[in-house]
Design an enzyme around this catalytic site. Structure first.
Site, PDB file in Angstrom:
ATOM      1  N   ALA A 111       0.868  -1.179   0.000  1.00  0.00           N
ATOM      2  CA  ALA A 111       0.000   0.000   0.000  1.00  0.00           C
ATOM      3  C   ALA A 111       0.899   1.222   0.000  1.00  0.00           C
ATOM      4  O   ALA A 111       2.128   1.106   0.104  1.00  0.00           O
ATOM      5  CB  ALA A 111      -0.894  -0.016   1.231  1.00  0.00           C
ATOM      6  N   LYS A 112       0.265   2.398  -0.083  1.00  0.00           N
ATOM      7  CA  LYS A 112       1.042   3.636  -0.191  1.00  0.00           C
ATOM      8  C   LYS A 112       2.068   3.788   0.924  1.00  0.00           C
ATOM      9  O   LYS A 112       3.157   4.293   0.717  1.00  0.00           O
ATOM     10  CB  LYS A 112       0.098   4.837  -0.170  1.00  0.00           C
ATOM     11  CG  LYS A 112      -0.691   4.978  -1.452  1.00  0.00           C
ATOM     12  CD  LYS A 112      -0.861   6.459  -1.824  1.00  0.00           C
ATOM     13  CE  LYS A 112      -1.591   6.595  -3.150  1.00  0.00           C
ATOM     14  NZ  LYS A 112      -3.059   6.383  -3.022  1.00  0.00           N
ATOM     15  N   ARG A 113       1.692   3.338   2.137  1.00  0.00           N
ATOM     16  CA  ARG A 113       2.621   3.550   3.266  1.00  0.00           C
ATOM     17  C   ARG A 113       3.937   2.790   3.071  1.00  0.00           C
ATOM     18  O   ARG A 113       4.905   3.032   3.770  1.00  0.00           O
ATOM     19  CB  ARG A 113       1.961   3.168   4.591  1.00  0.00           C
ATOM     20  CG  ARG A 113       1.631   1.701   4.708  1.00  0.00           C
ATOM     21  CD  ARG A 113       1.001   1.343   6.041  1.00  0.00           C
ATOM     22  NE  ARG A 113       0.525  -0.023   6.018  1.00  0.00           N
ATOM     23  CZ  ARG A 113      -0.611  -0.409   5.465  1.00  0.00           C
ATOM     24  NH1 ARG A 113      -1.397   0.481   4.917  1.00  0.00           N
ATOM     25  NH2 ARG A 113      -0.973  -1.677   5.452  1.00  0.00           N
TER      26      ARG A 113
END
Ligand code: GLU
Length: 340
Positions: free
Chosen positions: A264-266
């Site tokens: 995911a983006k994180r």
């Protein structure tokens, strides 16, 4: 589904594999790792590989995503024998243009007594206190099982846009998924639950579309992420209800971040588009992917260079952990370029 000695295919049928991307966003490292395996399986077997765009998930489908994902796959050196731009004997290769096939299958399933109309909303299902957990979410409690004489009656009873058509899972059904990679999965009827095959209007649900297309296109082996393993018993029931044996399955573990969660983006930007924009060479990314699949190589100029070394049984069975900074360094770009 049992393999014959010396071949991977049931009854010696020639291998047909598929890439089935959904244009719901840009491809990331996890997607292409699975697609690379699908490509290697098909090419090692001298089989055919087709590409099908799975664009039925309307609210999530992004404009331009189909073209972008085809470009990303080509950048990596992956190719296919049939697909949206190439054409082929099973065209069209875009699910939103295949509704006639899904309607025909629904007709056959309905004639066999496998379907019923349902007026429950998603919320009705998730909030039902009596709904125990199924393989991958709340189990449908069967509220509408013998409730409506037909589709029209269910539509009238449904709140706007709620009506759906469900597959009636026979109470005595017991599906055993014998995967070519993942451990066997046992799914008795009470863990599967009656599932949606078509929603309000003409939009057909994933479970039906994927089975109808894989059947129509003669797919003999499905290679995909193991997030879809819980869907497989449902799909096997659909194959059987349509009078066919299912293809073989290879469910591969996903790529996860250091926290063990799905990419995911994180975890930084792991989209292929971002990796390309940061100046990485396909050979470096292919090398990383190959190492993650148990092949001891450095850079790999073309996926063909992996054909001799790739072995499904050498792929690690656990999720593939992507450590963002290390990943960036290993593919020859600055970690900051991916926000790592
Ligand atoms: N289109 C689905 C996805 O991108 C894959 C479906 C399948 O492989 O059965 O998640």
């Amino acid at each position: 589904m049992t393999a014959l000695p010396g071949t991977h295919e049931p009854r010696g049928r020639p291998y047909v594999g598929r890439l089935a991307p959904s244009p719901t966003g840009a491809l990331h490292v996890g997607n292409v790792r699975t697609f690379l395996v699908a490509w290697l399986r098909a090419r090692q077997e001298d089989g055919r590989l087709l590409l099908r765009i799975e664009d039925l998930d309307h609210p999530k489908v992004k404009r331009g995503a189909s073209r972008a994902l085809l470009e990303d796959l080509r950048w990596l050196g992956l190719d296919w024998d049939e697909g949206p731009e190439r054409g082929g004997p099973h065209a069209p290769y875009v699910q939103s243009r295949r509704s006639a096939h899904y309607r025909r299958a629904l007709g056959r399933l309905a004639a066999g007594g496998h379907l019923y109309a349902c007026s429950c909303t998603r919320r009705d299902v998730t909030s039902s206190a009596s709904a125990p957990h199924g393989l991958d979410g709340p189990l449908y409690p069967g509220t509408c099982r013998d409730r409506f004489p037909g589709w029209h009656a269910a539509q009238l009873a449904a709140r706007p846009r709620a009506a759906a058509i469900r597959f009636r899972v026979p109470p005595q059904a017991h599906v055993r998924v014998r995967d070519r990679f993942a451990p066997p999965l046992d799914a008795p009827a009470h863990r599967i639950g009656d599932f949606v095959v078509a929603r309000h209007g003409a939009s057909h649900a994933y479970q039906l579309a994927v089975v109808v297309d894989d059947l129509a296109m003669g797919v003999t082996e499905v290679v995909r992420g193991d997030d879809l393993l819980p869907s497989t018993p449902r799909q096997i029931l659909l194959y059987r209800a349509l009078g066919h044996e299912p293809p073989a399955f290879v469910h591969l573990p996903l790529v996860v971040g250091p926290d063990g969660r799905r990419l995911a983006k994180r975890h930084g930007d792991t989209r292929i588009a971002a990796i390309r924009a940061a100046g990485a060479r396909p050979a470096a990314l292919l090398g990383w992917l190959a190492r993650s699949l148990g092949i001891d190589v450095d850079a790999v100029e073309h996926p063909e260079a992996l054909l001799a070394a790739f072995r499904l049984d050498a792929v690690p069975p656990e999720p593939c952990v992507l450590e963002p900074e290390r990943f960036a360094r290993e593919i020859g770009i600055a970690p900051a370029a991916l926000g790592a």
